[in-house]
Design an enzyme around this catalytic site. Structure first.
Site, PDB file in Angstrom:
ATOM      1  N   GLY A  63       0.767 -10.066  -1.107  1.00 36.75           N
ATOM      2  CA  GLY A  63       0.307  -9.468   0.144  1.00 36.75           C
ATOM      3  C   GLY A  63       0.956 -10.145   1.333  1.00 36.75           C
ATOM      4  O   GLY A  63       1.502 -11.242   1.207  1.00 36.75           O
ATOM      5  N   CYS A  90       1.937 -14.194  -6.426  1.00 40.24           N
ATOM      6  CA  CYS A  90       2.247 -14.568  -5.048  1.00 40.24           C
ATOM      7  C   CYS A  90       0.952 -14.780  -4.245  1.00 40.24           C
ATOM      8  O   CYS A  90       0.215 -15.710  -4.500  1.00 40.24           O
ATOM      9  CB  CYS A  90       3.164 -13.522  -4.424  1.00 40.24           C
ATOM     10  SG  CYS A  90       4.034 -14.150  -2.977  1.00 40.24           S
ATOM     11  N   TYR A  91       0.632 -13.888  -3.305  1.00 42.96           N
ATOM     12  CA  TYR A  91      -0.630 -14.071  -2.564  1.00 42.96           C
ATOM     13  C   TYR A  91      -1.805 -14.134  -3.527  1.00 42.96           C
ATOM     14  O   TYR A  91      -2.750 -14.894  -3.343  1.00 42.96           O
ATOM     15  CB  TYR A  91      -0.846 -12.912  -1.573  1.00 42.96           C
ATOM     16  CG  TYR A  91      -2.073 -13.113  -0.711  1.00 42.96           C
ATOM     17  CD1 TYR A  91      -1.962 -13.727   0.532  1.00 42.96           C
ATOM     18  CD2 TYR A  91      -3.338 -12.731  -1.156  1.00 42.96           C
ATOM     19  CE1 TYR A  91      -3.093 -13.940   1.313  1.00 42.96           C
ATOM     20  CE2 TYR A  91      -4.468 -12.946  -0.387  1.00 42.96           C
ATOM     21  CZ  TYR A  91      -4.335 -13.548   0.847  1.00 42.96           C
ATOM     22  OH  TYR A  91      -5.450 -13.783   1.607  1.00 42.96           O
ATOM     23  N   HIS A 180       7.690 -12.712  -8.158  1.00 43.22           N
ATOM     24  CA  HIS A 180       7.244 -11.328  -8.400  1.00 43.22           C
ATOM     25  C   HIS A 180       7.782 -10.815  -9.743  1.00 43.22           C
ATOM     26  O   HIS A 180       8.919 -10.337  -9.800  1.00 43.22           O
ATOM     27  CB  HIS A 180       7.714 -10.416  -7.263  1.00 43.22           C
ATOM     28  CG  HIS A 180       6.946 -10.627  -5.999  1.00 43.22           C
ATOM     29  ND1 HIS A 180       5.801  -9.924  -5.702  1.00 43.22           N
ATOM     30  CD2 HIS A 180       7.129 -11.510  -4.981  1.00 43.22           C
ATOM     31  CE1 HIS A 180       5.318 -10.342  -4.545  1.00 43.22           C
ATOM     32  NE2 HIS A 180       6.108 -11.306  -4.086  1.00 43.22           N
ATOM     33  N   GLU A 182       7.084  -8.149 -11.161  1.00 43.11           N
ATOM     34  CA  GLU A 182       7.146  -6.686 -11.192  1.00 43.11           C
ATOM     35  C   GLU A 182       8.471  -6.124 -10.691  1.00 43.11           C
ATOM     36  O   GLU A 182       8.758  -4.951 -10.896  1.00 43.11           O
ATOM     37  CB  GLU A 182       5.980  -6.091 -10.385  1.00 43.11           C
ATOM     38  CG  GLU A 182       6.004  -6.321  -8.870  1.00 43.11           C
ATOM     39  CD  GLU A 182       5.415  -7.667  -8.439  1.00 43.11           C
ATOM     40  OE1 GLU A 182       5.553  -8.652  -9.202  1.00 43.11           O
ATOM     41  OE2 GLU A 182       4.851  -7.739  -7.326  1.00 43.11           O
ATOM     42  N   ASP A 238       4.934  19.470  -8.688  1.00 43.97           N
ATOM     43  CA  ASP A 238       3.555  18.956  -8.710  1.00 43.97           C
ATOM     44  C   ASP A 238       2.531  20.080  -8.870  1.00 43.97           C
ATOM     45  O   ASP A 238       1.645  20.013  -9.725  1.00 43.97           O
ATOM     46  CB  ASP A 238       3.240  18.165  -7.429  1.00 43.97           C
ATOM     47  CG  ASP A 238       4.241  17.054  -7.188  1.00 43.97           C
ATOM     48  OD1 ASP A 238       4.947  16.700  -8.144  1.00 43.97           O
ATOM     49  OD2 ASP A 238       4.330  16.566  -6.057  1.00 43.97           O
ATOM     50  N   LYS A 380       5.409  10.300  -9.702  1.00 43.23           N
ATOM     51  CA  LYS A 380       6.245  11.512  -9.789  1.00 43.23           C
ATOM     52  C   LYS A 380       6.940  11.655 -11.155  1.00 43.23           C
ATOM     53  O   LYS A 380       6.939  12.730 -11.739  1.00 43.23           O
ATOM     54  CB  LYS A 380       7.298  11.460  -8.679  1.00 43.23           C
ATOM     55  CG  LYS A 380       8.124  12.706  -8.546  1.00 43.23           C
ATOM     56  CD  LYS A 380       7.447  13.665  -7.606  1.00 43.23           C
ATOM     57  CE  LYS A 380       8.223  14.921  -7.413  1.00 43.23           C
ATOM     58  NZ  LYS A 380       7.513  15.854  -6.537  1.00 43.23           N
TER      59      LYS A 380
END
Ligand code: XMP
Length: 524
Positions: A63, A90-91, A180, A182, A238, A380
Site C-alpha cells: 500500500g 510490503c506494507y 512483491h 506478485e 462481457d 477480462k
C-alpha cells in the site's frame, strides 16, 4: 457474492487490500494456480464477514501509506486470531510486524526496482524454489522497512536495503516479505505464492472455469427462481458471455435486448442477431433505433454532450424494450472484477473517475430491478475463458473492446450518416489488414477515426479535398494505461494505400502514436 464459495470443499484465500497498485496481480497469480480468492479493502473485513468467508489463508497487500503515519491502516485483529496462515507483502508485512509487537523504520534505505536477496534459512514458502545460501532476484518498492521482529519470527532472506526482506513465524504460519512476489520481475514470485496457498494453506488448486460455470448456474437459478430477466447486449464479449451463461441457467426466462444505435461497425448488428437469435435461439429484442440516435445527435459536436445524449437515449430505448418483456424482475449486467474492486476501493483513485465517465448505461439507477452480475468475480481474460468453456464462437470471444457510444466518439465534430458510412469502410479495411497480418490478438484495440479536417490531395490528374483518417492501435492489459502498437512502416503504408484507394471521402491517413496517459484510447 461469497456464499457459493463458502463450503468446506472450496479453497478460499482472502486478500486484504491496503491500496497497492498491484493488488490485483496477487489475485491473478492465485487464480492462475487454481485458487479462488477475493480482494477486500482492509477496512471492510469485519470479523463476522471474514469468518463467513472461511478463508484457508489471508494475504495482506502492499500500500502507498506508511505504518509510521498517524492513523495508518492496519489489519483487523481477526486476521491474526483466526488460526489460518497469513502472508504480508510490503506494507502488509510492515503492519503485521507492528501489530504483533515488532517495529518499522523509515526512509534510511529506500529500494525501488530490481534487488537481490540472500537466502539465510529454509521455509515452507521457499521449499523447492529458493536454496539456502542462494541470491535471488526480487522486485522492491518501499521506503519503510521492518526494524525489529515480533516474538516467534526469524529472518529467511535479507537484502542490502531490507535486513528483514523475508521473515517467518513457522509455528503460527505467519510470513512477511518486503518485496512483491506478485510482479513478474520477482523471479519465482508466482511459485512462492503457490507454495503459500498450496503447501502452507493446503489449497487444492481446483478452481477452474468448469467449476465456476457450474456454481454460477446453480446460483443464478436460486436467485432468479421463476422470474424474468432482461440483459442488454452490446456486441462485446462481457455482455455476450453473461447472456449465454444466464440462458444456460434459466433458458427462456431470459430476454436479451440489443439496441442498435446505428453507431455500430460494419456488419456488427447482424453478427449479434445471428449469434443470439439464430445460433443460441435466445429470445432477443432487436431494436433498430438508429434514426432516433442520429436525429438526437444532429448538430452536436461537443464530446461530452454527445456522450450524455447517447447515454440518455440508450436508457429510454432500453426501458421501452424492457417493458415489452413485461414484469422482468432482474437486470443482468456484464460487470467485471476490476470494476467491482475500483468501486469499493477505500482509496478511490483516478481510474474510478475515468470509468464512471465511460458508463453509458446508468441503467440500474433508473430501472427498478434487481441486478444479476454473474461475472463480477472475473478478470477480462477469465471472461474469455468462460466464453470458451460455454462453447461460444472464437470470433466473439477474442473481440477487441468497443465503446458504448460507438462510432460517435470516433467522428470528432458533427456526426452524419455519410461520415458513419465512410468511417465504417475505412475501419473494415484496417481490421481486415490487421487480421491478414496476424496481429489482431497482439493488439488490445484497433480502430479508425474520421477527422473533421479536410486536406488537399492529388489523385490521377485531379485535385482532391477530402477527410483525414487517423489509425489507432494500442496494447494494454486493462484499458487504463496503454501504449501505441509499433507497426512496421510497410504495414501502415499498405493500409493507407488501401483506404485512400477504396474509400471515397478520405485522401490522407495518419497514425496516432500517443500513449495513455497522457492521451486516452478513444479520441473523444
Ligand atoms: P479511453 O478512451 O478512456 O478508453 O482511454 C478506455 C477503454 O474504454 C473504452 N471506452 C468505453 N467503453 N463506454 C464503454 O463501454 C464508453 O463510453 C467508453 N469510452 C471509452 C475504450 O474503447 C477503451 O477500451
Amino acid at each position: 457474492m461469497t456464499e457459493a464459495q463458502n463450503t468446506p470443499s472450496h479453497d478460499n484465500i482472502l486478500i486484504l487490500d491496503f491500496g497497492s497498485q498491484v493488488t490485483q496481480l496477487i489475485a491473478r497469480r492465485l487464480r492462475e494456480s487454481g485458487v479462488y480468492c477475493e480482494i477486500w479493502p482492509f477496512n471492510q473485513a469485519d470479523e463476522g464477514r471474514v469468518k463467513a468467508f472461511n478463508p484457508r489463508g489471508i494475504i495482506l497487500s502492499g500500500g502507498p501509506r506508511s505504518t509510521l503515519e498517524k492513523g495508518a491502516p492496519s489489519a483487523p485483529d481477526v486476521v491474526f486470531e483466526l488460526g489460518v496462515p497469513v502472508f504480508g507483502i510490503c506494507y502488509g508485512q510492515q503492519t503485521m510486524v507492528k501489530q504483533l509487537g515488532g517495529s518499522v523504520e523509515g526512509e534510511k534505505s529506500r529500494e525501488f526496482g530490481r534487488a537481490f536477496v540472500n537466502v539465510l534459512e529454509d521455509s515452507e514458502i521457499t521449499a523447492g524454489i529458493w536454496e539456502k545460501g542462494a541470491s535471488e532476484q526480487v522486485w522492491m518498492s518501499h521506503g519503510d522497512h521492518v526494524a525489529a521482529l515480533p516474538d516467534g519470527f526469524e529472518v529467511v532472506a535479507k537484502s542490502d536495503g531490507a535486513p528483514y526482506a523475508f521473515i517467518a513465524d513457522n509455528a503460527r504460519k505467519f510470513y512477511g516479505v518486503q518485496f512483491h512476489p506478485e510482479v513478474m520481475h520477482t523471479l519465482h514470485g508466482r511459485e512462492l505464492l503457490k507454495n503459500f496457498t498450496h503447501n502452507v494453506c493446503g489449497c487444492k488448486g481446483k478452481w477452474t472455469m468448469a467449476s465456476f460455470r457450474a456454481r454460477q448456474i446453480a446460483k443464478i437459478r436460486e436467485q432468479v427462481g421463476d422470474a424474468k430477466v432482461v440483459c442488454g447486449l452490446s456486441g462485446g464479449v462481457d455482455s455476450s458471455v453473461t447472456a449465454v451463461l444466464i440462458h444456460e441457467a434459466i433458458g427462456d426466462q431470459l430476454t436479451c435486448i440489443y439496441v442498435d444505435t446505428g453507431l455500430m461497425r460494419a456488419g456488427e448488428s447482424e453478427q449479434v442477431v445471428d449469434l443470439f437469435h439464430n445460433n443460441y435461439n435466445i429470445p432477443l429484442i432487436h431494436e433498430d433505433a438508429s434514426e432516433k440516435f442520429l436525429g438526437g445527435l444532429e448538430g452536436i459536436s461537443e464530446p461530452e454532450i454527445k456522450r450524455r445524449l447517447i447515454g440518455a437515449m440508450f436508457i429510454d430505448v432500453f426501458e421501452m424494450c424492457a417493458k415489452r418483456v413485461g414484469g422482468a424482475k432482474f437486470l443482468a449486467q456484464g460487470t467485471l472484477y476490476p470494476d467491482v474492486i475500483e468501486s469499493v476501493s477505500f482509496a478511490g483513485g483516478p481510474s474510478a473517475t475515468i470509468k464512471s465517465h465511460h458508463n453509458v448505461g446508468g441503467l440500474p439507477d433508473k430501472m427498478d430491478m434487481e441486478l444479476i452480475e454473474p461475472m463480477r468475480e472475473l478478470f477480462k481474460d477469465e471472461v474469455r475463458a468462460l466464453g470458451r468453456e460455454l462453447g461460444m464462437p472464437e470470433a466473439f470471444i477474442r473481440r477487441h473492446p468497443f465503446p458504448g457510444p460507438g462510432l460517435a466518439i470516433r467522428i470528432p465534430g458533427e456526426i452524419t450518416q455519410e461520415k458513419i458510412e465512410v468511417l465504417r469502410k475505412a475501419d473494415t479495411i484496417y481490421l481486415d489488414e490487421i487480421e491478414k497480418a496476424g496481429l489482431y490478438d497482439k493488439i488490445w484495440q484497433a480502430f479508425a477515426v474520421l477527422l473533421p479536417v479536410k486536406t488537399v490531395g492529388v489523385m490521377g490528374d485531379g485535385r482532391t479535398y477530402d477527410h483525414v483518417c487517423a489509425l489507432r492501435a494500442v496494447t494494454s492489459t486493462d484499458g487504463m494505461t496503454a501504449d501505441y502498437y509499433p507497426y512496421e512502416h510497410e504495414f501502415l503504408g499498405r493500409v493507407a494505400t488501401r483506404i485512400i484507394n477504396e474509400v471515397h471521402g478520405i485522401n490522407r491517413v495518419v497514425y496516432d502514436i500517443t500513449s495513455k496517459p497522457p492521451g486516452t484510447i478513444e479520441w473523444e
